[in-house]
Scaffold this active site. Structure first.
Site, PDB file in Angstrom:
ATOM      1  N   GLU A   1      -8.405 -20.364  -5.268  1.00 55.47           N
ATOM      2  CA  GLU A   1      -8.016 -20.475  -3.700  1.00 55.47           C
ATOM      3  C   GLU A   1      -9.487 -20.642  -3.058  1.00 55.47           C
ATOM      4  OE1 GLU A   1      -5.967 -17.674  -1.926  1.00 55.47           O
ATOM      5  OE2 GLU A   1      -3.862 -17.878  -2.832  1.00 55.47           O
TER       6      GLU A   1
ATOM      7  N   ALA B   1       3.490 -12.202   0.955  1.00 52.13           N
ATOM      8  CA  ALA B   1       2.299 -12.814   0.612  1.00 52.13           C
ATOM      9  C   ALA B   1       3.059 -14.369  -0.600  1.00 52.13           C
ATOM     10  CB  ALA B   1       1.896 -11.875  -0.152  1.00 52.13           C
TER      11      ALA B   1
ATOM     12  N   SER C   1      -6.241  -9.589  -0.467  1.00 49.18           N
ATOM     13  CA  SER C   1      -5.803  -8.715   0.150  1.00 49.18           C
ATOM     14  C   SER C   1      -4.512  -7.290  -0.574  1.00 49.18           C
ATOM     15  CB  SER C   1      -4.890  -8.107   1.522  1.00 49.18           C
ATOM     16  OG  SER C   1      -4.639  -9.672   1.739  1.00 49.18           O
ATOM     17  N   LEU C   2      -3.512  -8.031  -1.303  1.00 42.38           N
ATOM     18  CA  LEU C   2      -2.830  -7.564  -1.999  1.00 42.38           C
ATOM     19  C   LEU C   2      -3.624  -6.478  -3.432  1.00 42.38           C
ATOM     20  CD1 LEU C   2       0.222 -10.073  -2.666  1.00 42.38           C
ATOM     21  CD2 LEU C   2       0.674  -8.952  -1.034  1.00 42.38           C
TER      22      LEU C   2
ATOM     23  N   HIS D   1      -4.068 -14.113  10.866  1.00 44.01           N
ATOM     24  CA  HIS D   1      -3.368 -13.935   9.683  1.00 44.01           C
ATOM     25  C   HIS D   1      -4.170 -12.489   8.983  1.00 44.01           C
ATOM     26  CE1 HIS D   1      -1.874 -14.998   5.863  1.00 44.01           C
ATOM     27  NE2 HIS D   1      -3.130 -14.539   4.965  1.00 44.01           N
TER      28      HIS D   1
ATOM     29  N   GLY E   1      -0.019 -17.040  -1.592  1.00 47.31           N
ATOM     30  CA  GLY E   1      -0.860 -17.523  -2.850  1.00 47.31           C
ATOM     31  C   GLY E   1      -0.902 -16.893  -3.928  1.00 47.31           C
ATOM     32  N   GLY E   2      -1.110 -14.986  -4.240  1.00 48.39           N
ATOM     33  CA  GLY E   2      -1.191 -14.806  -5.163  1.00 48.39           C
ATOM     34  C   GLY E   2      -1.970 -13.434  -5.841  1.00 48.39           C
TER      35      GLY E   2
ATOM     36  N   ARG F   1     -12.635 -11.726   4.716  1.00 48.57           N
ATOM     37  CA  ARG F   1     -11.861 -12.092   4.190  1.00 48.57           C
ATOM     38  C   ARG F   1     -10.950 -12.643   3.024  1.00 48.57           C
ATOM     39  NH1 ARG F   1      -5.689 -11.886   2.149  1.00 48.57           N
ATOM     40  NH2 ARG F   1      -6.147 -13.492   4.036  1.00 48.57           N
TER      41      ARG F   1
ATOM     42  N   ASP G   1       1.012  -0.997  15.049  1.00 48.30           N
ATOM     43  CA  ASP G   1       1.515   0.370  15.343  1.00 48.30           C
ATOM     44  C   ASP G   1       0.636   1.463  15.037  1.00 48.30           C
ATOM     45  OD1 ASP G   1       3.635  -0.622  16.818  1.00 48.30           O
ATOM     46  OD2 ASP G   1       5.162  -0.526  14.705  1.00 48.30           O
TER      47      ASP G   1
ATOM     48  N   HIS H   1      -5.762 -17.874  10.006  1.00 51.76           N
ATOM     49  CA  HIS H   1      -5.278 -18.758   8.056  1.00 51.76           C
ATOM     50  C   HIS H   1      -5.599 -20.156   8.717  1.00 51.76           C
ATOM     51  CE1 HIS H   1      -4.063 -20.556   4.763  1.00 51.76           C
ATOM     52  NE2 HIS H   1      -3.953 -19.279   4.319  1.00 51.76           N
TER      53      HIS H   1
ATOM     54  N   ALA I   1       0.653  -1.154   0.037  1.00 54.33           N
ATOM     55  CA  ALA I   1      -0.581  -0.255   0.157  1.00 54.33           C
ATOM     56  C   ALA I   1       0.645   1.263  -0.145  1.00 54.33           C
ATOM     57  CB  ALA I   1      -0.685   0.191   1.051  1.00 54.33           C
TER      58      ALA I   1
ATOM     59  N   LYS J   1       9.961   0.915  10.084  1.00 57.42           N
ATOM     60  CA  LYS J   1      10.132   0.146  11.342  1.00 57.42           C
ATOM     61  C   LYS J   1      11.355  -0.967  11.233  1.00 57.42           C
ATOM     62  CE  LYS J   1       7.496  -2.754  14.312  1.00 57.42           C
ATOM     63  NZ  LYS J   1       6.168  -2.715  14.393  1.00 57.42           N
TER      64      LYS J   1
ATOM     65  N   ARG K   1     -12.489 -19.327   4.818  1.00 60.13           N
ATOM     66  CA  ARG K   1     -11.666 -19.427   5.410  1.00 60.13           C
ATOM     67  C   ARG K   1     -12.268 -19.915   6.975  1.00 60.13           C
ATOM     68  NH1 ARG K   1      -6.667 -16.006   4.269  1.00 60.13           N
ATOM     69  NH2 ARG K   1      -5.540 -17.127   2.501  1.00 60.13           N
TER      70      ARG K   1
HETATM   71  C1  FAD Z   1       2.041 -15.105   5.067  1.00 56.26           C
HETATM   72  C2  FAD Z   1       1.198 -14.420   4.949  1.00 56.26           C
HETATM   73  C3  FAD Z   1       0.611 -14.098   3.879  1.00 56.26           C
HETATM   74  C4  FAD Z   1       0.335 -13.784   2.282  1.00 56.26           C
HETATM   75  N1  FAD Z   1      -0.724 -14.233   1.390  1.00 56.26           N
HETATM   76  C5  FAD Z   1      -0.581 -13.975   0.906  1.00 56.26           C
HETATM   77  C6  FAD Z   1      -1.817 -13.765   0.114  1.00 56.26           C
HETATM   78  O1  FAD Z   1      -1.348 -14.754  -1.024  1.00 56.26           O
HETATM   79  N2  FAD Z   1      -2.767 -12.889  -1.529  1.00 56.26           N
HETATM   80  C7  FAD Z   1      -2.999 -11.706  -0.617  1.00 56.26           C
HETATM   81  O2  FAD Z   1      -3.961 -11.086  -1.052  1.00 56.26           O
HETATM   82  N3  FAD Z   1      -2.840 -11.105   0.622  1.00 56.26           N
HETATM   83  C8  FAD Z   1      -1.913 -12.450   1.953  1.00 56.26           C
HETATM   84  N4  FAD Z   1      -1.284 -11.664   2.563  1.00 56.26           N
HETATM   85  C9  FAD Z   1      -1.595 -10.762   2.921  1.00 56.26           C
HETATM   86  C10 FAD Z   1      -1.387  -9.686   2.497  1.00 56.26           C
HETATM   87  O3  FAD Z   1      -0.019  -9.972   2.281  1.00 56.26           O
HETATM   88  C11 FAD Z   1      -1.780  -7.809   3.141  1.00 56.26           C
HETATM   89  O4  FAD Z   1      -2.805  -7.888   3.594  1.00 56.26           O
HETATM   90  C12 FAD Z   1      -0.254  -7.194   2.634  1.00 56.26           C
HETATM   91  O5  FAD Z   1       0.576  -6.643   2.497  1.00 56.26           O
HETATM   92  C13 FAD Z   1      -0.345  -5.701   3.765  1.00 56.26           C
HETATM   93  O6  FAD Z   1      -0.520  -4.924   2.765  1.00 56.26           O
HETATM   94  P1  FAD Z   1       0.245  -3.594   3.130  1.00 56.26           P
HETATM   95  O7  FAD Z   1       0.594  -2.501   2.996  1.00 56.26           O
HETATM   96  O8  FAD Z   1      -1.396  -2.783   4.006  1.00 56.26           O
HETATM   97  O9  FAD Z   1       1.108  -3.461   4.886  1.00 56.26           O
HETATM   98  P2  FAD Z   1       2.509  -4.460   4.886  1.00 56.26           P
HETATM   99  O10 FAD Z   1       3.145  -4.556   3.876  1.00 56.26           O
HETATM  100  O11 FAD Z   1       2.585  -5.344   6.098  1.00 56.26           O
HETATM  101  O12 FAD Z   1       3.810  -3.417   5.155  1.00 56.26           O
HETATM  102  C14 FAD Z   1       3.344  -2.476   6.862  1.00 56.26           C
HETATM  103  C15 FAD Z   1       4.422  -1.538   6.042  1.00 56.26           C
HETATM  104  O13 FAD Z   1       4.263  -0.945   7.817  1.00 56.26           O
HETATM  105  C16 FAD Z   1       5.776   0.441   8.362  1.00 56.26           C
HETATM  106  N5  FAD Z   1       5.300   0.180   9.185  1.00 56.26           N
HETATM  107  C17 FAD Z   1       4.373  -1.072  10.771  1.00 56.26           C
HETATM  108  N6  FAD Z   1       4.888   0.354  11.366  1.00 56.26           N
HETATM  109  C18 FAD Z   1       5.528   1.069  11.638  1.00 56.26           C
HETATM  110  C19 FAD Z   1       6.030   1.855  12.575  1.00 56.26           C
HETATM  111  N7  FAD Z   1       5.795   1.899  13.893  1.00 56.26           N
HETATM  112  N8  FAD Z   1       6.982   2.732  11.989  1.00 56.26           N
HETATM  113  C20 FAD Z   1       6.792   2.487  10.724  1.00 56.26           C
HETATM  114  N9  FAD Z   1       6.628   2.201  10.412  1.00 56.26           N
HETATM  115  C21 FAD Z   1       5.452   0.857  10.524  1.00 56.26           C
HETATM  116  C22 FAD Z   1       6.285  -2.029   8.119  1.00 56.26           C
HETATM  117  O14 FAD Z   1       7.677  -1.983   8.309  1.00 56.26           O
HETATM  118  C23 FAD Z   1       5.836  -1.942   6.760  1.00 56.26           C
HETATM  119  O15 FAD Z   1       7.096  -1.465   5.993  1.00 56.26           O
HETATM  120  C24 FAD Z   1      -0.648 -12.720   3.005  1.00 56.26           C
HETATM  121  C25 FAD Z   1       0.824 -12.283   4.348  1.00 56.26           C
HETATM  122  C26 FAD Z   1       1.195 -13.184   4.975  1.00 56.26           C
HETATM  123  C27 FAD Z   1       1.877 -12.684   6.391  1.00 56.26           C
END
Ligand code: FAD
Length: 540
Positions: A133, A66, A396-397, A356, A68-69, A391, A228, A249, A36, A55, A295
């Protein structure tokens, strides 16, 4: 009026004086460098300055892990209306249908952009290969590196962002709190080893801090996922929504002493079975789609089978599948299993559910506007209305891409229209007691952290009921009484305070929803109650 009010305690976690900290000015501050945050950064006009803080290292995010995709309608035989219908069906009455339609319609374009940024998806006969999925009625999940989609996408996004001269990335920089003045977000107080506490003033702030899995003992999330963003936004006065909805999950590798590796749903998409400890394939007893049921149903079924058989896990069985397919599709999972002497193609793999994906978060509009002026939010830290009460995998990606882009566009437009002002606003750490009344922390944070995550798993986990939730709330309030009065000087301390606050919000929201819906399951209220088919809002 919010449905629930919880007192967050101190407005700021630490004391600071604008006279004694370094100051930095930027047009847009992006907190978080996952899918994001990086996608938002790509939309900020090059004439504007951007600081993106993470962080940990930029490569450490839920996005990178992530597997699966990403879901999108790329097959001519598929239809965006079916993708929308699948999403809405999983969401159990709480999806915002306009948001769902907007997201699924944008999905193919967002994937094409990823390819332009350099991401390479797996191909079949020259076209993007698609898998299926749980909860999806069509093959529509694009993947990369077999089962390491996030790693490939984030490689491309990080390269694209770091190529932008106007965007500075501050890694290993912890955001302690958002700064607000007269109800408007004006920047953030951050900390890193080089500069200590620093104030970053920004015309627009985008919060993209990801999830909260680390609140629970069993989780697929990496160490950064300590809620956070939820906590700092709440302290700043933001309205949060649906904090009771944490998705568990179903299949997390369960080997005592090892990290909890996720075993992607795509394994079941390729026809793997789930067996209990007696060898019985149980999912057809619970859902017509068997292992590919939603799920929440699969997680509940596994929990019930573990209880019935008094066994700490169930097993994934791929032994009936073609070994070449298993190796080609799941090279990373096969490698992880091999580290523990297990062969994914030949052995039964021990699994059980783990926390998850955090569905609840900041209430946002379709343009990522939060309840605080100057603060936009995107990704897992939000409750955008896409997921409802459950979800759908691989959405979510996609959510991060769609809303990250929107946050970037709006922040760019708004910041571009604001004049520069290089003056510090006299913000103070209001609420702190005089120093002599404030004890500096001397707590075993490791012990407290383990106690918190174990209690959350036991009492606010997959199956909830009133007595356990009441007891959890009492315990959390007890911890809060002595933790909130202390000032911590390390990221571990601030993370613990954030987790504790968000645990209080989650437990309070879970108490208030006296029904079972989607991922929120109450053994004392096992049915959905039509009168509760609405969102829960929570604010200070
Ligand atoms: C093992 C796993 C497998 C997954 N597989 C899939 C999949 O196949 N398909 C799918 O759609 N989704 C999947 N998901 C879910 C998906 O990956 C996440 O929902 C999505 O990537 C979240 O993106 P984001 O940018 O919101 O947060 P994140 O990618 O978690 O990024 C968070 C960012 O915020 C920063 N941050 C956090 N707190 C602070 C702070 N206090 N100060 C400064 N920086 C901070 C971190 O350093 C990081 O850079 C999976 C999740 C996991 C854990």
């Amino acid at each position: 009026m919010p449905d629930i009010q919880v007192n967050p305690g101190q407005r700021y976690l630490v004391r600071f004086s604008p006279k004694r900290v370094p100051h930095m000015f930027t047009d847009v501050l992006i907190i978080g460098g996952g899918i994001a945050g990086t996608r938002a950064a790509m939309e900020i006009a090059p004439s504007l300055s951007v600081i993106m803080v993470t962080k940990d290292k930029l490569t450490q995010s839920n996005s990178t892990y992530a597997q699966g995709g990403i879901a999108a309608v790329l097959d001519p035989l598929d239809d965006v209306e079916i993708h929308a219908a699948d999403t809405i069906s999983a969401g159990k009455g709480l999806c915002d249908e306009d948001i769902v339609n907007m997201v699924v319609r944008e999905a193919p374009d967002r994937i094409r952009e990823l390819i332009q940024y350099g991401a390479e998806f797996d191909k079949e006969d020259g076209e993007i290969a698609l898998t299926r999925e749980g909860g999806h009625t069509h093959r529509r999940v694009a993947h990369a590196l077999g089962d390491a989609t996030g790693r490939e996408i984030m490689r491309a996004m990080i390269e694209a962002v770091t190529d932008r001269e106007s965007c500075e990335t501050w890694e290993k920089t912890f955001t302690i709190d958002l700064l607000t003045h007269e109800g408007r977000c004006v920047g953030a107080l951050v900390w890193n080893e080089q500069h200590g506490k620093t104030i970053v003033w920004a015309k627009q702030v985008i919060l993209a801090t990801g999830g909260a899995g680390r609140l629970f003992r069993e989780t697929t999330n990496p160490e950064i996922a300590t809620a956070d963003g939820h906590a700092i936004a709440y302290r700043a006065g933001a309205v949060l929504r649906d904090m009771e909805f944490m998705q568990f999950h179903p299949t997390v590798l369960y080997i005592a002493g090892s990290a909890r590796h996720l075993i992607t749903e795509a394994v079941r998409g390729e026809d793997a079975f789930l067996l209990n400890s007696t060898g019985h394939r149980f999912m057809p007893d619970y859902h017509e789609l068997g292992e590919l049921g939603p799920r929440d149903i699969v997680s509940q079924a596994i929990t019930e089978e573990m209880e019935k058989t008094q066994h700490p896990c169930v097993y994934l069985d791929l032994t009936h599948l073609d070994e070449a397919l298993v190796t080609e599709r799941f090279p990373n999972i096969r490698e992880v299993c091999a580290r523990f002497g297990l062969d994914l193609a030949r052995d039964r793999i021990p699994v059980r559910p783990g926390a998850h994906y955090m569905i609840g978060g900041l209430a946002v509009t379709k343009d990522t506007v939060t309840s605080i002026d100057g603060l936009l939010a995107a990704g897992e830290v939000t409750a955008s209305g896409l997921h409802g009460a459950n979800r759908l995998g691989s959405n979510s990606l996609l959510e991060g891409l769609v809303f990250g882009r929107r946050a970037g566009l709006l922040a760019s437009e708004k910041a571009g229209a604001m004049p520069d002002s290089f003056s510090a606003i006299p913000i103070h750490d209001d609420g702190w007691f005089p120093p002599e009344q404030t004890t500096v922390a001397e707590l075993d944070l490791n012990d407290l952290g383990n106690s918190l995550s174990s209690m959350m798993w036991r009492s606010v986990g997959i199956r909830r009921k009133a007595e356990a939730l009441d007891q959890a709330v009492r315990q959390l309030e007890f911890w809060n009484r002595f933790v909130s009065q202390r000032e911590f000087h390390t990221t571990e301390g601030w993370e613990f305070q954030n987790k504790l606050l968000v645990a209080r919000l989650m437990a309070a929201a879970a108490q208030s929803r006296t029904e079972s819906r989607g991922v929120h399951s109450r053994t004392d209220f096992p049915q959905a109650d039509p009168t509760q088919a609405r969102h829960t809002t929570i604010s200070s």
